[in-house]
Structures are given as structure tokens and as C-alpha cells.
Design an enzyme around this catalytic site. Structure first.
Site, short mmCIF file in Angstrom:
data_model
loop_
_atom_site.label_atom_id
_atom_site.label_comp_id
_atom_site.label_asym_id
_atom_site.label_seq_id
_atom_site.Cartn_x
_atom_site.Cartn_y
_atom_site.Cartn_z
N ASN A 86 0.19 5.68 0.32
CA ASN A 86 -0.60 6.92 0.22
C ASN A 86 0.35 8.12 0.14
O ASN A 86 1.29 8.04 -0.65
CB ASN A 86 -1.74 7.02 1.23
CG ASN A 86 -1.39 6.88 2.68
OD1 ASN A 86 -1.11 5.80 3.15
ND2 ASN A 86 -1.43 7.97 3.41
N ASP A 87 0.11 9.16 0.87
CA ASP A 87 0.75 10.46 0.63
C ASP A 87 2.23 10.45 0.21
O ASP A 87 3.03 9.72 0.79
CB ASP A 87 0.74 11.30 1.91
CG ASP A 87 -0.53 11.17 2.70
OD1 ASP A 87 -1.53 10.71 2.15
OD2 ASP A 87 -0.51 11.52 3.89
N SER A 111 2.94 11.20 7.72
CA SER A 111 3.54 12.04 6.67
C SER A 111 4.50 13.10 7.18
O SER A 111 4.39 13.57 8.31
CB SER A 111 2.43 12.72 5.87
OG SER A 111 1.86 11.77 5.01
N ASP A 168 1.90 16.00 9.84
CA ASP A 168 2.33 16.27 8.47
C ASP A 168 3.23 17.51 8.33
O ASP A 168 2.92 18.43 7.56
CB ASP A 168 1.10 16.40 7.54
CG ASP A 168 0.10 15.25 7.71
OD1 ASP A 168 0.55 14.17 8.13
OD2 ASP A 168 -1.10 15.44 7.44
N TRP A 185 0.81 -1.22 0.00
CA TRP A 185 0.00 0.00 0.00
C TRP A 185 0.84 1.27 0.00
O TRP A 185 1.85 1.34 0.69
CB TRP A 185 -0.87 -0.01 1.26
CG TRP A 185 -1.52 1.30 1.55
CD1 TRP A 185 -0.99 2.33 2.29
CD2 TRP A 185 -2.82 1.75 1.12
NE1 TRP A 185 -1.89 3.38 2.35
CE2 TRP A 185 -3.01 3.05 1.64
CE3 TRP A 185 -3.83 1.16 0.35
CZ2 TRP A 185 -4.17 3.78 1.41
CZ3 TRP A 185 -5.00 1.90 0.13
CH2 TRP A 185 -5.16 3.19 0.65
N1 DQQ Z 1 -2.24 10.28 5.78
C1 DQQ Z 1 -2.98 11.46 6.04
C2 DQQ Z 1 -2.03 12.29 6.83
C3 DQQ Z 1 -1.36 11.29 7.68
C4 DQQ Z 1 -1.20 10.15 6.76
C5 DQQ Z 1 -3.44 12.09 4.76
C6 DQQ Z 1 -1.30 8.83 7.39
O1 DQQ Z 1 -2.63 13.31 7.57
O2 DQQ Z 1 -0.11 11.77 8.12
O3 DQQ Z 1 -3.76 11.20 3.75
O4 DQQ Z 1 -1.06 7.82 6.47
#
Ligand code: DQQ
Length: 491
Positions: free
Chosen positions: A34-35, A95, A164, A32
Site C-alpha cells: 500500500n502507501d 508509513s 505517517d 501486498w
Molecule cells: N496505511 C495507512 C496509514 C498507515 C498505513 C493509509 C498502514 O495511515 O500508516 O493507507 O499500512
């Protein structure tokens, strides 16, 4: 708790065949993604880290994946950079971003999610800002973590929603970062911290607060100067729709405004969606050596993750990196010029009359870069609908529909083969004064990115249609004139 070593061993063993991935968009090494995180230049290369769970194709305990590139369109995987294996980040290395220290080491700043034993269900964690230092390959978490603790959150802000960090270095060598926090009114806000050395931080000010207009909590801020303007990118959660500008759920917002010389006072004058499609979130930027501000985003939306089959060996993709500029007070985006070097097998048509449904010889494919100019074909009688279908097979297609009377452009993947009841359509309003509609469509096996009128708007969507569906056709209910240039993309 699985260690970094385990993650590295796991990803070494799990090889995904190249032909099962997009050609020039980054996907997780395995599992997986994401960001985007830590998008930066280091030792002559672009580094891109990402939120990563290697062991399965769903979001879980967050690691940092790692890849490098010299040209932003070919990526090389490096071993997993961080695993959530310390007390202060055992619930996730969330993130963050990266910069270079004066001694040449790379500094990663990220959110450590710390578990609270017996804490309230769903809220049994604190979020703090942590560091790791490395050589571009291996990273050691800083012994003094966390460097921004929950005590350093001002005015009763949430200890659970504080994440983040995006760091940058000032000309005098000191550092600043912005980080998202939920204020006592439950809305998001952006906090700014300062540091002389990157390790010891103090709170400076609240840069901007959400007045309730842009969702609730904000995530993944980025803040920079562009062409004399201040630019703040944020990704709000729980948005309410506003016309076709903003849609329900997780979205992306760009604020443009005045920024004081010391970079501390930001007054937004304009806001807009960053992407008008379905799948784009949490973008982050880097400055290229030749001064371009380049943005990359997670090409997925939280509420639409079900588009991907759970059994896939990878889930999540990054968008094509995009060059940012400001025109007419708006943010414009354009695919990085490095993509042009991958263009092959040019096909060109000029002044083709489109009436009814038709396809054009040699125009097809799922990995391509296509530029179109659509103009009225009959001065007396304007057509009402022009559409382009792509990723088209016997049963499937994705379409772009333009209604000039409404100035509306709709991206629709309803018939792309998705079996899930999620959002499949999005629209944007195009420039009303224009005589013609200009589109640049970039397809890469599992995605479509549409740059409208020179990048004034962008619409992005993932599509998981079988690869055999590679047809492209055009349809007009009156007469339209079409110029088209198509290139295949060869990596
Ligand atoms: N994904 C969120 C962020 C966090 C991260 C945004 C966790 O706020 O840090 O998609 O996977």
C-alpha cells in the site's frame, strides 16, 4: 514475529514473472503493497519504499519494501528495508518518509505500532514515531526509538491514531515533520514537530485541523511550498460525498493556501480532490534535482481492494509519478516527462469525424500513452454523448463518457470483468468554458490514468480485465471531431 532476514529470504525465493506485472508501474516485489513511503533522492537515485506484506496478497503486519529508479519509470527492487520486529513496532512499521543526514546516511522516519498487552479490542496499540538509519540498502533502527512518543501528543489527541510522519530539511540544516493525529473531537489534524539533528524532536504547533468537513481521521500528510503557495496533501478516512468533488470513504484532498515565510503559518484558500477516479490514495512527493515537485500515490482504494483476486502473487500498484504545478489557483498534475522516452510506434489521426460507433486502424493496446482532442463536429447540433471504450474484448470494456451539456466526464469499469459489488464508476466536472475536451490516457496492463484538460483533473482506476481485451473504440450520438496521437510504451 518474522524477522527482516526471513522477509529478505522469502522475497528472494518468490520470483514473479515480469509479464504478470505492469510494464512501468511499480508493484510489490511479492505479496501486498500500500502507501508510498520515503519517496526521496539519495546517492543519485530516486528511492521509493512502500507499505509491504511479503507473505501474502493482503494487508497484514507492515514491513517496508524498497525500490530504486534513475528515471521514475524503470524500477529496481532492493531487499526489504524494515520488518516489524522490535517492541515499539511489533504491530507494524507504518508509513513514513526519508531524508539525508549531514554525514551522508539516509534517515527513515516511520510510525511504530506498539502492541498493548490486554488493551481494548481493536485499540490495543499505540502509535509513535521512530527512526532507522542506513546506507540506501541496509537500515538499523535507532536505539532511542521512539523519538516522538505518545507523551508528546498535545491537547488530549489520540494515542492510537498518530501516524505517517513526512520529514523535510530546512535551509539552515534543521528538520521539520508533519504527522497526522486524531484530535479529542475525533477529527484529524496535522501536527508539526521540529528537530535540530533529526533525532531529538519537539512539538511546535497544530498546522491544520479538520473541522469535520473532510472525513474523520486524516492520514499520510505531505506539506511543501509550490510556486509560492503552501500545499498540504492529506488522505482522509470516512469521507462523505460532496457533489462529485469528494466521494464516500477514503479520499485525497489538496489544500492550497498562503504560507508564511518561516513556513509555520498555513492558511488554506482552496481545496480540491487530488484524483477523481477510483483508485488513488496516500500520495507522497519528492523534489527532483531539476526542481520539479513529483507526486506518487498508491493506485488503489481501501474500499475497492476486492477488485483483485485474492490468489494473485502481488496486490497493489503505485501510480505513474506526476509533476505538480499550480494554474488558476488549482493543483495540476502531469505524468513525469521521463515517460515520454518510452513512447514508441506513433500513430496519428487528425480531424476524424466520429459518428455512431467506430474504431481506428492500428489504435488498440493495453500498454500505451494516448492524447485526444475532442471537438464538436456539427456547429448547429451539439452531440450529447461521446464515449471511448478501451481494454475492450468480446465481453469486456472500460469506458470514458463525456456529456458536454452537463460538463461531466465519467470513468466506468462496470464491464471490465470485475465480479465484485464495489464502486466501478466515478465522474468529474470538466472546465465549462472550454470548446474542446483534451484527454491523455495512460494504460498499463492493469490500470488506466486519465489526465483531463492538461492535468486540471486526473481520474485513476485499476482494471484487471484479461490482457487479450485490447480493443479501443469511439462512439458519438451526433458528430464529433477527433484528433488522436497514440504511442505504445516500451520499457
Ligand atoms: N496505511 C495507512 C496509514 C498507515 C498505513 C493509509 C498502514 O495511515 O500508516 O493507507 O499500512
Amino acid at each position: 514475529m518474522r524477522t527482516l532476514e526471513e522477509a529478505r529470504k522469502w522475497e528472494e525465493e518468490k520470483k514473479i514473472p515480469e509479464e504478470k506485472r505492469p510494464v512501468f508501474h511499480l508493484t510489490p516485489r511479492v505479496g501486498w503493497m500500500n502507501d508510498p513511503n520515503g519517496f526521496s533522492r539519495y546517492q543519485g537515485k530516486y528511492h521509493l519504499f512502500y507499505q509491504y506484506y511479503p507473505y501474502n496478497s493482503f494487508w497484514s503486519s507492515m514491513h517496508w519494501g524498497h525500490a530504486v529508479s534513475t528515471d521514475l519509470v524503470h524500477w529496481e527492487y532492493l531487499p526489504c528495508a524494515m520488518a516489524p520486529e522490535d517492541e515499539y513496532d511489533q504491530d507494524g512499521c507504518f508509513s513514513g518518509s526519508s531524508t539525508t543526514l549531514p554525514d551522508g546516511r539516509q534517515l527513515l522516519v516511520y510510525t511504530g505500532v506498539r502492541h498493548i498487552e490486554g488493551g481494548p479490542p481493536g485499540r490495543d496499540f499505540y502509535q509513535t514515531q521512530c527512526l532507522a538509519v542506513g546506507d540506501g540498502l541496509n537500515y538499523e533502527k535507532y536505539a532511542g526509538n521512539p523519538v516522538i512518543s505518545t507523551e508528546m501528543i498535545p491537547d488530549g489527541g489520540s494515542l492510537h491514531d498518530f501516524r505517517d510522519p513526512k520529514i523535510w530539511q530546512l535551509d539552515d540544516g534543521s528538520y521539520r515533520l508533519v504527522v497526522a493525529n486524531r484530535g479529542s473531537d475525533k477529527n484529524g489534524r496535522i501536527l508539526l514537530y521540529e528537530s535540530a539533528d533529526g533525532f531529538s524532536w519537539t512539538f511546535r504547533k497544530v498546522l491544520l485541523e479538520n473541522d469535520g468537513r473532510f472525513g474523520r481521521m486524516w492520514e499520510c500528510p505531505d506539506f511543501f511550498r509550490l510556486e509560492g503557495k503552501g500545499v498540504l496533501l492529506v488522505s482522509p478516512q470516512d469521507m462523505l460525498p460532496e457533489g462529485v468533488e469528494y466521494h464516500n470513504g477514503n479520499g485525497t484532498v489538496c489544500f492550497l493556501g498562503t504560507l508564511s515565510e518561516d513556513g509555520l503559518d498555513f492558511h488554506p484558500e482552496h481545496h480540491q480532490a487530488i484524483d477523481y477516479g477510483i483508485d488513488f490514495y496516500a500520495p507522497q512527493t519528492v523534489l527532483s534535482p531539476d526542481g520539479r515537485r513529483i507526486m506518487i500515490g498508491w493506485m488503489q482504494n481501501w474500499d475497492a481492494c476486492a477488485i483483485r483476486k485474492p490468489a494473485s502473487p502481488w496486490a497493489g500498484q503505485m501510480s505513474i509519478p506526476r509533476e505538480l504545478s499550480i494554474r488558476d489557483g488549482r493543483l495540476y498534475q502531469w505524468p513525469v516527462r521521463e515517460l515520454d522516452a518510452l513512447r514508441a510506434e506513433k500513430r496519428e489521426f487528425r480531424d476524424i469525424e466520429i459518428e455512431g460507433e467506430m474504431s481506428l486502424p492500428g489504435i488498440s493496446g493495453r500498454v500505451l500513452d494516448m492524447e485526444l482532442v475532442i471537438r464538436p463536429g456539427d456547429a448547429e447540433k451539439m452531440y450529447r454523448r461521446f464515449s471511448i471504450r478501451f481494454a475492450q474484448g468480446k465481453d469486456y470494456y472500460t469506458s470514458l463518457r463525456f456529456r458536454p451539456h452537463e460538463f461531466s466526464l465519467k470513468l466506468d469499469r462496470t464491464f471490465s470483468g470485475s465480479r465484485r459489488a464495489i464502486v466501478h464508476q466515478r465522474s468529474c466536472f470538466v472546465d465549462q468554458g472550454a470548446e474542446e475536451l483534451r484527454l491523455r490516457i495512460i494504460l498499463d496492463r492493469y490500470s488506466a490514468e486519465v489526465f483531463v484538460n492538461g492535468g486540471r483533473q486526473v481520474m485513476t482506476a485499476t482494471i484487471y480485465t484479461e490482457q487479450e481485451a485490447d480493443g479501443i473504440s469511439f462512439c458519438c450520438d451526433g458528430k464529433a471531431k477527433l484528433n488522436l496521437v497514440q504511442y505504445n510504451i516500451r520499457a
